[in-house]
Design a protein around this motif. Structure first.
Motif, short mmCIF file in Angstrom:
data_model
loop_
_atom_site.label_atom_id
_atom_site.label_comp_id
_atom_site.label_asym_id
_atom_site.label_seq_id
_atom_site.Cartn_x
_atom_site.Cartn_y
_atom_site.Cartn_z
N THR A 648 0.83 -1.21 0.00
CA THR A 648 0.00 0.00 0.00
C THR A 648 0.86 1.26 0.00
OG1 THR A 648 -1.73 -1.19 1.18
CG2 THR A 648 -1.86 1.21 1.20
N LEU A 649 1.93 1.29 0.77
CA LEU A 649 2.83 2.44 0.77
C LEU A 649 3.46 2.63 -0.61
CD1 LEU A 649 4.34 4.77 2.03
CD2 LEU A 649 5.99 3.14 3.00
N TYR A 650 3.84 1.51 -1.23
CA TYR A 650 4.39 1.61 -2.59
C TYR A 650 3.36 2.26 -3.52
CZ TYR A 650 6.01 0.67 -7.24
OH TYR A 650 6.40 0.85 -8.55
N GLY A 651 2.14 1.75 -3.50
CA GLY A 651 1.12 2.25 -4.42
C GLY A 651 0.83 3.72 -4.23
N ILE A 652 0.72 4.17 -2.96
CA ILE A 652 0.42 5.58 -2.70
C ILE A 652 1.57 6.47 -3.15
CG2 ILE A 652 -0.01 7.29 -0.89
CD1 ILE A 652 -1.42 5.06 0.71
N SER A 653 2.79 6.08 -2.82
CA SER A 653 3.95 6.90 -3.19
C SER A 653 4.13 6.95 -4.71
CB SER A 653 5.23 6.37 -2.53
OG SER A 653 5.55 5.06 -2.98
N MET A 677 12.76 7.79 -10.75
CA MET A 677 12.83 6.47 -11.35
C MET A 677 13.58 5.50 -10.44
SD MET A 677 13.51 7.60 -15.33
CE MET A 677 13.66 5.94 -16.00
N LYS A 678 14.66 5.98 -9.82
CA LYS A 678 15.41 5.14 -8.89
C LYS A 678 14.55 4.74 -7.70
CE LYS A 678 19.96 7.14 -9.99
NZ LYS A 678 21.08 7.95 -9.46
N LEU A 679 13.80 5.71 -7.17
CA LEU A 679 12.91 5.42 -6.03
C LEU A 679 11.85 4.39 -6.42
CD1 LEU A 679 12.42 9.05 -4.69
CD2 LEU A 679 13.45 7.16 -3.41
N SER A 680 11.28 4.55 -7.61
CA SER A 680 10.26 3.62 -8.08
C SER A 680 10.82 2.20 -8.13
CB SER A 680 9.74 4.05 -9.44
OG SER A 680 8.75 3.17 -9.91
N HIS A 681 12.06 2.08 -8.65
CA HIS A 681 12.65 0.74 -8.72
C HIS A 681 12.99 0.20 -7.35
CE1 HIS A 681 14.52 -2.71 -10.53
NE2 HIS A 681 15.50 -2.58 -9.64
N TYR A 689 11.95 -4.11 3.52
CA TYR A 689 11.65 -2.68 3.70
C TYR A 689 10.91 -2.52 5.01
CZ TYR A 689 9.91 2.04 2.93
OH TYR A 689 9.63 3.37 3.06
N ASP A 690 11.32 -1.53 5.79
CA ASP A 690 10.76 -1.33 7.12
C ASP A 690 9.44 -0.57 7.04
OD1 ASP A 690 10.28 -1.01 9.77
OD2 ASP A 690 12.03 0.24 10.19
N VAL A 691 8.35 -1.22 7.43
CA VAL A 691 7.06 -0.55 7.54
C VAL A 691 6.51 -0.74 8.95
CG1 VAL A 691 6.34 -0.55 5.11
CG2 VAL A 691 6.00 -2.60 6.49
N SER A 692 7.43 -0.84 9.90
CA SER A 692 7.03 -1.05 11.29
C SER A 692 6.35 0.19 11.86
CB SER A 692 8.26 -1.38 12.14
OG SER A 692 9.14 -0.25 12.17
N ASP A 693 5.71 0.03 13.00
CA ASP A 693 5.09 1.17 13.66
C ASP A 693 6.14 2.24 13.97
OD1 ASP A 693 2.74 -0.22 13.58
OD2 ASP A 693 2.58 -0.58 15.74
N LEU A 708 9.13 10.46 -1.71
CA LEU A 708 10.50 9.97 -1.49
C LEU A 708 10.52 8.63 -0.78
CD1 LEU A 708 12.17 13.32 -0.40
CD2 LEU A 708 11.98 12.34 -2.68
N GLU A 709 9.34 8.10 -0.43
CA GLU A 709 9.22 6.76 0.13
C GLU A 709 8.90 5.78 -1.01
OE1 GLU A 709 9.92 6.05 3.33
OE2 GLU A 709 10.43 8.18 3.45
#
Length: 790
Positions: A648-653, A677-681, A689-693, A708-709
């Motif tokens: 979900t974070l990928y999709g929103i960013s 483009m680098k961030l997308s890849h 990837y850290d998606v912790s609280d 930038l995420e």
């Protein structure tokens, strides 16, 4: 003096079963019918045109925008052909026109020689007729001593033939005249209500039913009448029917009684082409299509050089097309054909989000799939390919089992017979052809024609450049062109996207939209849910795009679709949870999450999602979505866990980055584009990837820029990551990223054009030579979208 024509275009054309535009605006072999009518009339000597418009008049005027010598007059109410003609005649008189004018219907394409003959005749009225065998259902023109006396519609003449017969004989008598069931029933009803008359008076002479039915002439709906006299004639006519309409044929008796009138026989069926339905228009289009050999000869003679230059920037593809046409003739014979093409595509920004309503920023590449296609009278589709790796296939449209008993397209795809057939043929290239055909057949009640098809493609397969989608789009171009479908770009794109679900994936329509809407030398932004063609920006000639093939193939039909569809499910489940937790936001489309501000609020919402979930956990949490979850889970094998937060974070960013792209391009911020483009890849890398609280708390506190995420979508491979890193390490590379759905395919790099040779040399040495691959990095140019060539 200018010669004039009145073309009647005000009717509703209900038999077309398509009310999106006036029937005269439908394409006939790639050119709107009304343009073909006017072009032929110009060749025949007409220079002034009065178009009587009414229903969907704006579509007629839009179709003819820029055409010289056009005058429009509006028929407010449908009061018959006579009233429509009177509107046109009065318009001619109002502008000072005198003399005779040709009057024709908007559903007839008349040969130039016929027009020349008509305007050269000296009579006050010339009545166009056809041999009955060329227009069997046309009204019968009754002639005495070489002069027309009147017109009797065929059903009326058949009704007359029942006079003196017993009611038990009615059906047998009616059956002699090849009328459809509706008209035959109407005649029977009329005969039951009132005893039929055995004769009819026309221009002072009584004619029997036999004399009328034996007439060798059918009314052609084509006239050349003196303007002043025709106005007088039609003003003298009174409606003699329940509809209160005046028919143009009613004026014939006035001319027969008051002036000279003669018939003009249009002897050749090809000199007058008429349609009322889409299948009839489909057959009419054949008249204007060329045989494969004639099309090849025209190409060889240079007559299509401007087309090739517009499509490819040069004529280098000419011999490829000629070879394709010659091979088609060897396989199927020298039939009338059209050519369709659809390019591959690269998406510079907006990965994995088109099916979430996110935007993409795309260009078509100068590699494509081309089909030579000929229509058939039956529903058989025969497929062949210039590449022997793709075997010949034959199937019927009927065998696809498409019918309206399925409430939705998804219901059809879930039908056991469809699922079983696809399983048995998984990986077969014919399935991509079937996907386009089946989707259109589901959409329309008109039976589609069969096709003989030969394909040739040079889009690298399973490389992330959408070779499979290019098949779908090229076939959709053929299906819509040959069957006179009238889809907007948005409808076309959505049909392609949904059609490709036939092969098992559940992706969006981004690839198909890029192929349909691309423009040469440009990047175009496309939005989804709803589909929107956004801004277009030129691509600077200081920079270039390199596409480097990893040589790792990801075939959707061979297992990769499980991972793709699992990611889609993660999106869907996350969105279900967020809608429940934040009902006040009124969320309808995933993309809307990217518009929430401040960014800290998005991170807070993400924190409310479980990091991962199993299927059983999802079902327990979301019982109200049971049916939808079962449908989603049926599209892929169980991945054990669904990574909700990271996806979900990928999709929103990515949605946020995509929306920024065109403005950055317009401002020349290519360095920043490279960083995005680098961030997308990075979001697709094989890495944790850290998606912790704790991490989200830091982002909340900083209100960090979400563009930038990058989260973790994770559809790369080790070698694709290696290739991307290698490109990024070269001087002149601004950024690189995965192309396409992932799990194989290509990497795209934005580069300084002056450094292209050194970059490609480094990739050849350090990647392709290392693994023993053929060199697969090259510069691609922004090419044209899909098209049809006649």
């Amino acid at each position: 003096m200018n010669k004039a024509a009145i073309i009647l275009c005000a009717g509703k054309g209900t038999r077309m079963n398509d009310d999106s535009k006036n029937k005269v605006c439908f394409d006939c072999a790639g050119v709107p019918v009304i343009k073909r009518i006017i072009n032929n009339m110009r060749q025949g000597g007409i220079s002034l045109f009065v178009l009587v418009v009414g229903h969907l008049s704006e579509t007629v005027m839009g179709c003819l925008d820029g055409e010289p010598g056009i005058v429009y007059t509006y028929q407010k109410e449908q009061k018959g052909t006579g009233h429509a003609a009177l509107c046109g005649l009065k318009a001619l008189k109002d502008i000072g026109y005198t003399g005779s004018a040709v009057i024709s219907m908007g559903d007839k394409i008349i040969a130039p020689n016929v027009i020349r003959d008509l305007i050269a005749r000296p009579e006050g009225a010339v009545w166009g007729v056809q041999p009955v065998q060329n227009n069997y259902h046309g009204g019968r023109v009754v002639v005495k001593d070489g002069k027309p006396c009147g017109v009797v519609e065929l059903p009326d003449a058949v009704l007359m033939s029942l006079a003196g017969k017993d009611e038990s004989e009615y059906k047998e008598e009616i059956s002699k005249y090849r009328l459809n069931e509706k008209k035959a029933a109407k005649i029977l009803k009329s005969a039951a209500q009132r005893k039929p008359n055995s004769s009819k008076r026309l221009s002072g002479t009584v004619f029997s039913a036999k004399e009328i039915l034996d007439s060798p002439y059918a009314n052609a709906g084509l006239y050349c009448l003196n303007v002043d006299k025709a106005i007088t004639a039609l003003n003298s006519c009174t409606p003699q029917n329940a509809q209160g309409e005046i028919y143009l044929t009613d004026a014939l008796e006035w001319f027969a009684s008051n002036d000279s009138v003669a018939i003009y026989e249009v002897k050749s069926a090809e000199d007058m082409l008429t349609f009322s339905t889409k299948p009839e228009l489909r057959r009419m289009s054949l008249h204007f299509m060329k045989t494969a050999s004639a099309l090849a000869a025209d190409m060889d003679a240079g007559r299509y050089d401007s087309v090739f230059t517009a499509l490819y920037g040069n004529t280098n593809q000419k011999q490829r097309y000629i070879a394709l046409l010659e091979r088609f003739t060897e396989i199927y014979g020298d039939k009338k054909v059209l050519l369709t093409r659809a390019p591959g595509r690269v998406n510079l920004m907006g990965r994995h989000i088109d099916h979430r309503g996110g935007g993409i920023n795309v260009m078509a590449i100068d590699r494509d799939t081309v089909f030579v296609v000929s229509p058939r009278e039956d529903d058989t589709i025969r497929l062949s390919n210039m590449d022997g790796a793709y075997p010949d296939r034959t199937f019927t449209i009927g065998s696809l089992g498409v019918d309206k008993s399925f409430t939705t397209w998804l219901d059809y795809l879930a039908a056991p017979d469809v699922v079983a057939a696809l399983k048995d043929s998984r990986g077969d290239w014919a399935n991509y052809v079937k996907s386009a055909v089946a989707r259109v057949q589901y959409e329309t009640d008109v039976p589609l024609c069969g096709m003989d098809m030969l394909a040739d493609g040079n889009v690298p397969v399973a490389a992330g450049l959408s070779s499979s989608s290019s098949i779908v789009v090229a076939v959709m171009e053929a299906v819509t062109a040959l069957n006179c479908m009238n889809y907007t770009d948005s409808e076309f794109v959505n049909l392609c996207g949904e059609g490709e679900w036939f092969v098992g994936s559940r992706g969006g329509a981004g690839d198909h939209a890029a192929m349909k809407c691309a423009k040469p030398g440009s990047i175009i932004h496309l939005g989804f849910k709803p589909f929107v063609i956004g801004e277009t920006a030129p691509f600077s000639d200081k920079y270039a795009v390199i596409v480097a093939n990893s040589m790792i193939k990801a075939k959707k039909s061979e297992g990769s679709k499980d991972k793709f569809n699992a990611k889609v499910t993660a999106y869907e489940v996350s969105f279900m949870i967020l809608k429940r937790l934040f009902p006040g936001l009124g969320l309808e489309v995933f993309r809307e999450l990217a518009a929430i501000r401040p960014y800290s609020k998005i991170y807070t919402m993400l924190k409310s999602l479980p990091e991962t979930m199993t299927r059983s956990g999802i079902k327990a949490l979301l019982p109200e979505y049971e049916a939808e979850l079962n449908r989603l889970f049926a599209t892929h094998a169980d991945p054990t866990i669904y990574e909700l937060r990271a996806v979900t974070l990928y999709g929103i960013s990515e949605c946020v980055r995509s929306e920024k792209f065109i403005s950055l391009l317009e401002s020349g911020a290519y360095e920043e584009i490279g960083q995005m483009m680098k961030l997308s890849h990075d979001g697709d890398r094989i890495a944790e990837y850290d998606v912790s609280d704790e991490y989200l708390d830091k982002l909340i506190k900083a209100d960090a820029d979400i563009s930038l995420e990058y989260g973790a979508y994770g559809c790369s491979t080790q070698q694709i990551d290696e290739l991307s890193d290698l490109l990024n390490a070269q001087a002149g590379v601004l950024g690189s990223e995965l192309v396409g759905a992932g799990l194989g395919g290509c990497v795209i790099a934005l580069i300084d054009k002056n450094k292209a040779d050194s970059i490609i040399d480094a990739v050849n040495r350090k990647y392709y030579d290392k693994y023993g691959y053929e060199h697969g990095a090259q510069i691609f140019s922004a090419s044209s979208g899909s098209s049809v060539l006649y």
